[in-house]
Design an enzyme around this catalytic site. Sequence first.
Site: not given
Length: 231
Positions: A24, A26, A182
Site C-alpha cells: 500500500d 499512504d 495499514d
Amino acid sequence: MSLSQQLAAQHLTNSPEIKAVLFDLDGTLVDTAPDLIEALNLSLNDAGFERQAPEFIRPFASHGSMAMVNAAIFHANEDIKANVRQGLLEHYLRINGQQSQLFDGIAALLTQLKRKGLPVGIVTNKPARFARPLIHALGLTEQFGCIISGDSTLHPKPHTAPMLLAAQQIAVPPAHILYLGDALRDLQAARNANMQGGIALWGYLARDDKPASWPSEYQFNSAFEVTALFS
C-alpha cells in the site's frame, strides 16, 4: 530464537513461499500525512475554518480525503464538506511530495528485496494523478514492477481487481505475494485475492482500529521486521 528466525518459522510452516511483495502507498510505504494535512489546512483556511492539529488528523490520512474532511469539520453540511475536499485536492496536487518521505526501514527493505531478486509493486487507492508524481518525486518509479492506482481498475480495494492486476503485471501467483497495508481494506483485499496479508502497524492506525481482528498472516511493528523475514 531471534526475530528473523521466528518470522521465518512462521512463514515456512503456515504460508507458501513469498516470491514478491506489494505495498500500500499512504501509511505503509510512504509517510504522506504531512502533505495531506497541510493541503487540508490550506483548504480549511480558504473556507474560513481553523487549522487542525496534525496529530488529530494523521490517523485519517490513510482513509482518503473525505475521511480527513469529515474528521476536521464533522458538523458542517455536505456541500461545505465537498467544497473543502475539492480545495484539499487542489492544494495537494501542488504540494504533493514536498514533505513526504519513506517510513523508517523501507529503504533497507527495498534494498533487501532487490538483493533477493523479489519483484515489488504498489497497489493503492490513491488516484494516479497523485500517486505517480509522488512516487516519481521520491525517485522510486524504476524500483517497482507495477504501480496500480485507485483508478487503474473499475473497483478499488478491497476488491480483487487491482490486486490481481498487480499480480499479473509482476508475473507472480497471488498465493506467493505478501501484501503490506495499514488499513482493514488492505488486508481484506489481500485475503480476497488469496495473497498473504501483512499489517503495517507503523502506519496510520486509528485509536479504535483493531488490527488483531484483521485477516492477516503477519503483523509487523516496523519495516525492519519485514526485512528480517527475508534475512
